[in-house]
Design a protein around this motif. Sequence first.
Motif, PDB file in Angstrom:
ATOM      1  N   MET A 135       0.719  -1.085  -0.175  1.00  0.00           N
ATOM      2  CA  MET A 135       0.015   0.152   0.109  1.00  0.00           C
ATOM      3  C   MET A 135       0.908   1.233   0.268  1.00  0.00           C
ATOM      4  O   MET A 135       1.987   1.273   0.534  1.00  0.00           O
ATOM      5  N   THR A 136       0.167   2.396  -0.505  1.00  0.00           N
ATOM      6  CA  THR A 136       0.894   3.586  -0.492  1.00  0.00           C
ATOM      7  C   THR A 136       0.500   4.436   0.386  1.00  0.00           C
ATOM      8  O   THR A 136      -0.597   4.755   0.532  1.00  0.00           O
ATOM      9  N   ASP A 152      -5.022   4.807  -2.930  1.00  0.00           N
ATOM     10  CA  ASP A 152      -5.422   3.602  -3.771  1.00  0.00           C
ATOM     11  C   ASP A 152      -6.399   3.901  -4.851  1.00  0.00           C
ATOM     12  O   ASP A 152      -7.030   4.951  -4.773  1.00  0.00           O
ATOM     13  N   ASP A 153      -6.661   2.983  -5.489  1.00  0.00           N
ATOM     14  CA  ASP A 153      -7.585   3.349  -6.671  1.00  0.00           C
ATOM     15  C   ASP A 153      -9.095   3.238  -5.972  1.00  0.00           C
ATOM     16  O   ASP A 153      -9.807   3.945  -6.588  1.00  0.00           O
TER      17      ASP A 153
END
Length: 368
Positions: A13-14, A54-55
């Motif tokens: 994860m970012t 995230d998307d």
Amino acid sequence: MRLIRVDHCDTGMTLGKTIYNERGSVLLAQGTELHKGLLKKLTQHGIHTIYIEDDLSEGIEVIDSIPIELRNEAVQVITEGLNTITSTTSNKNNLQNMMKSGRVVRSINKVFKDILSCLRENRTAINLLASTKIHDNYVYSHSVNVAIYSCQLALENGLLLKNIEEIGLGAMLHDVGKMYIDPNILNKPGKLTMEEYEEVKKHSELGYQTLRKIHEIPLPVAHCALQHHERIDGKGYPRGIIGEEIHNYSKILSVADVFDAVTSHRVYRPAVLPHKALELLYSGSGTQFESKQVQLFKGCIAIYPEGLTVKLDDGRTGIVSKYNFHAVGRPQIRIIKNEEDKEVIPYEIDLATNENLSLEIVEAAALL
């Protein structure tokens, strides 16, 4: 961008927002790819919630009411300030101690003026509930939060700048009396005995007696410490005064104090969800709190801020994508999981519309 618990994070994860330590230094920069080692490091630093990109949360923006750097500075200032004030006033009031106390008051005033400037420039609902928490000491972080809430509520009241600054100083220092209370009692995980509760109640009078001796502090500021547990119906403490006998500053501060207290996790009880905290304020409207202040406070805060991951009572999980100012507690939600906890193609629902009025938010893990 969305807020989730660290223990719910997956490797890869970012990180969505930079995380700072208590000294204001960068701990992890925005855009960092997370892995087990970094997640463990965050937990070790007492950080239990973070923002990720995230998307699923694409396009959801999270705007801090108060920049994290300023909040960190405010917590540092109040930490040093409360310790200095209690140490100097516990000793003989010589010239040196008076000068130290004066410097503390000026430092607190300065950081509060910076907070006030931010709130005046950005007149939107305050988002403190979903702030990444990096401070373990409740008294210090609570004092800053109460000051921010009180400042916004004072602005809603249309008070003069001088009065708002005094309320801010009073809010920052309202719990100074707790520095004299045994921390084992303050942090006791179980229910307090009657004797222990009576000991805790002393903090109001102790705070007042401390602040009124400091030349740079106006008397109404000292009354914030004295009266923030008084009630409109006279059932509060320490003096049981009623209605108009309670200073207007304290009427504002008491609403902010209770809301932040009940929405914060403590060793002796879990946090309550924001809309439940607001219901608590309304239940005390006219008895514990001035009704006008409760009504104004409702429009001050983002009950469920953008980016917050929530669960509905029908089992679906989503992200708050838009805050509804006309219907606090009923935001627009981007659904990301169905009733069986399986991921779905994200879609939006609005809890404020008639078709969704039966739905309730029952969990917001990042706030608890």
